[in-house]
Design an enzyme around this catalytic site. Sequence first.
Site, PDB file in Angstrom:
ATOM      1  N   GLU A 465      39.454  45.729  47.725  1.00 60.89           N
ATOM      2  CA  GLU A 465      38.070  46.127  47.465  1.00 60.89           C
ATOM      3  C   GLU A 465      37.863  47.613  47.747  1.00 60.89           C
ATOM      4  O   GLU A 465      37.059  48.273  47.077  1.00 60.89           O
ATOM      5  CB  GLU A 465      37.109  45.276  48.290  1.00 60.89           C
ATOM      6  CG  GLU A 465      37.118  43.799  47.928  1.00 60.89           C
ATOM      7  CD  GLU A 465      36.793  43.527  46.471  1.00 60.89           C
ATOM      8  OE1 GLU A 465      36.127  44.374  45.826  1.00 60.89           O
ATOM      9  OE2 GLU A 465      37.213  42.480  45.952  1.00 60.89           O
ATOM     10  N   HIS A 468      38.481  49.632  44.684  1.00 62.60           N
ATOM     11  CA  HIS A 468      37.321  49.801  43.803  1.00 62.60           C
ATOM     12  C   HIS A 468      36.415  50.909  44.332  1.00 62.60           C
ATOM     13  O   HIS A 468      35.871  51.717  43.573  1.00 62.60           O
ATOM     14  CB  HIS A 468      36.529  48.499  43.719  1.00 62.60           C
ATOM     15  CG  HIS A 468      37.210  47.410  42.955  1.00 62.60           C
ATOM     16  ND1 HIS A 468      37.711  47.593  41.694  1.00 62.60           N
ATOM     17  CD2 HIS A 468      37.457  46.106  43.278  1.00 62.60           C
ATOM     18  CE1 HIS A 468      38.243  46.455  41.271  1.00 62.60           C
ATOM     19  NE2 HIS A 468      38.102  45.544  42.214  1.00 62.60           N
ATOM     20  N   HIS A 471      37.910  54.244  43.516  1.00 58.64           N
ATOM     21  CA  HIS A 471      37.793  54.487  42.077  1.00 58.64           C
ATOM     22  C   HIS A 471      36.382  54.987  41.753  1.00 58.64           C
ATOM     23  O   HIS A 471      36.201  55.906  40.945  1.00 58.64           O
ATOM     24  CB  HIS A 471      38.092  53.196  41.320  1.00 58.64           C
ATOM     25  CG  HIS A 471      38.473  53.395  39.889  1.00 58.64           C
ATOM     26  ND1 HIS A 471      38.855  52.361  39.072  1.00 58.64           N
ATOM     27  CD2 HIS A 471      38.530  54.511  39.113  1.00 58.64           C
ATOM     28  CE1 HIS A 471      39.133  52.825  37.864  1.00 58.64           C
ATOM     29  NE2 HIS A 471      38.942  54.129  37.865  1.00 58.64           N
ATOM     30  N   GLU A 493      40.726  46.059  37.427  1.00 52.49           N
ATOM     31  CA  GLU A 493      41.337  45.576  38.660  1.00 52.49           C
ATOM     32  C   GLU A 493      42.632  46.295  39.015  1.00 52.49           C
ATOM     33  O   GLU A 493      43.084  46.238  40.154  1.00 52.49           O
ATOM     34  CB  GLU A 493      41.616  44.070  38.566  1.00 52.49           C
ATOM     35  CG  GLU A 493      40.382  43.194  38.443  1.00 52.49           C
ATOM     36  CD  GLU A 493      39.501  43.235  39.676  1.00 52.49           C
ATOM     37  OE1 GLU A 493      40.002  43.529  40.770  1.00 52.49           O
ATOM     38  OE2 GLU A 493      38.289  42.978  39.536  1.00 52.49           O
ATOM     39  N   TYR A 604      43.056  39.535  35.425  1.00 52.95           N
ATOM     40  CA  TYR A 604      43.720  39.669  36.718  1.00 52.95           C
ATOM     41  C   TYR A 604      45.232  39.796  36.560  1.00 52.95           C
ATOM     42  O   TYR A 604      45.851  40.693  37.129  1.00 52.95           O
ATOM     43  CB  TYR A 604      43.370  38.485  37.618  1.00 52.95           C
ATOM     44  CG  TYR A 604      42.020  38.623  38.264  1.00 52.95           C
ATOM     45  CD1 TYR A 604      41.843  39.450  39.367  1.00 52.95           C
ATOM     46  CD2 TYR A 604      40.909  37.951  37.772  1.00 52.95           C
ATOM     47  CE1 TYR A 604      40.598  39.598  39.964  1.00 52.95           C
ATOM     48  CE2 TYR A 604      39.664  38.094  38.361  1.00 52.95           C
ATOM     49  CZ  TYR A 604      39.511  38.918  39.458  1.00 52.95           C
ATOM     50  OH  TYR A 604      38.280  39.073  40.045  1.00 52.95           O
TER      51      TYR A 604
END
Length: 668
Positions: A465, A468, A471, A493, A604
């Site tokens: 997480e 993310h 990013h 992902e 995924y």
Amino acid sequence: MIEALLALLTGLVLSPAIPAAEESSETAITSQLAAADAAVDRIVAIPAQERTVANSLVALDDAVAALIESTSMVGFMAEVSTDPSERDAGREARIALSRWFDRLEKDERMFRALEELAALDPTMTDEERRFFDETMRDYRRAGLDLSESSSARLDAIDRELVELESEFRATITADETFVLFTEDELAGAPADWLEGLPRANGLCIVDMKGPNLGYVLGYCDDAVTRRKIGCAAGLRGGRRNVRTLEAILALRHERANLLGYPTAAAYVVETRMAKTPEAIVAFYDDLRPKLRRKAALDLAEFEAAMREHTGDPNAAFESSDVLYYTNWLKREKYDVDTRSLREYFPLDSVLEGMFGVFQNLFAVTFEDVTAEARATGRPLWHEDVRLYAVHDDASGELLGEFYIDLHPREGKFGYAAQFPLRLRKVWPDGSVSTPLVALVCSLAKPEGDRPSLLLHREVVTLFHEFGHCLHSILTRANLATFAGTNVARDFVEAPSQMLENWTWGPEILARFARHYETGEPLPASIIEGMVAAKNLGSGINAEGQVYLGLMDLRYHTDDDGIVDTTEVCEQTFRETRMFEPAENLVRQAAFGHLVGYESGYYSYLWSSVYAQDMWSRFADDPMNADTARAYRRVVLEPGGTRDALEIVREFLGREPNATAFLAHLGLD
């Protein structure tokens, strides 16, 4: 563009659980919506010959960015607030925001305005050209070329889907499925967890929230107990959500047909890296036989372990036994006790170590500014919440900020996700809105003098997480539309999956894996065992991902959209798993990704191929600063301003392939 922004705000990475709510005439964001409407009205009122990229195209991004920045915190409260009325207001706000985007997506005035701009053949930057092309594509996908009657039906479908999808999510969030157990039936579970369970008439109440399911499946010695909790998990959502899901699928199929697509999947996947459902089927067809070979080896290892452990030469291994015997084998064969291993992963040390790794790699600094935020009245919705500022080491520039809210509580979003609250945006006057995101998890709370202790898989989730989060914050996109994680949905992902690899390296674990009482580092022998056991059950687990992804795809490639979801669920389970499905369950009723990841759960495994291929550049030297700086510049900073495949090619210096992914699973 509009499709991607709506996905970013209402599903996928950030929030797979927006509960239902009735839209009132007045919401907490009414004035902000009115301001956004006024901004759109100003754009469409510009005479055709006076249109410019700045006053028409970029102005659209301005309007959207301003709306997101002014409303996101209100909607976010639906997931984290301790005040039920504030959560309700957040739900109403998010539904109102979703409907606003739906109107913008179908605003023929804006579509015509951009056609007028195109007729002038203006000069655009590469980012602006991509924004224009994707926006016009999405307007056409929204049905602006349909007849009046078809357009009216499309509007009605979209309204129904907003309500039904919200209902589906809300039913999962509110689910109260639980199982009663005696303490003997829970033998083997962590003592501190067991002591904290609520009781009724001397029985332990185990619901499906937080870490409960994992503790029972992973540590309880009684196979019947594990089977009971596994079956209970397969009843969440119930028949009510089955009916809701099947209504959703029928409407999605009808919508796709209205827009000229044969199936819902064909419509959705057009904008992804995969491009077509057939490409996804081919991806699975290539992968499944390779995974089955590894899954068969996994099952043989697990069955042998179960028979050795129980002394029963005919013991039948079931899917509910996977996690338990994964832990048992780690402990008995690889000398890795996942329960005692938690003692080496106190949350604060993990955070400190994770921050240190990525500060070093990406040349940034994370500063805890919680006290300053509290003093200045910035939102801090619970005492657990902390706020960090991210600065670039070279320039000192503030790149963005992130909240962390890591422990479960009543009414809080129950899984792990990143929520973008403000997107990076360069405004016409040159000022910059820096990203603000929230990292929300459901990790065990401290108990008495004992800190929050994490399972290693929870450490992996935290790194994922945080990927993310990075990013979102390290993006350099000028337009909010392309900021951070607003990339192709089957690539989003990959950057986070890649960061999971840092939780396995001995040199990285040595930075933060220390016993919470003694401070002793995690023994090298245990680290060696963890690495050796890394691919334990990898084939079975990957087949589980194939099952979910293929089930999702089949739901959305049905010929007429009338789907018996339970039959498809069970048939797909039989084809893709090593186990027989338990009867009378409704696993799909709690599969929250069916809303948000419509036709997209394949992402995924798909993105894992790219993640592990990118990791191959780090594998021999995980703390190589030059490689990390290149990764930041080429992969993270562009956001959605470039095609994802081009980004990966540039970073690798070659065409991507699946070699590293197969090795990651232990497949030669």
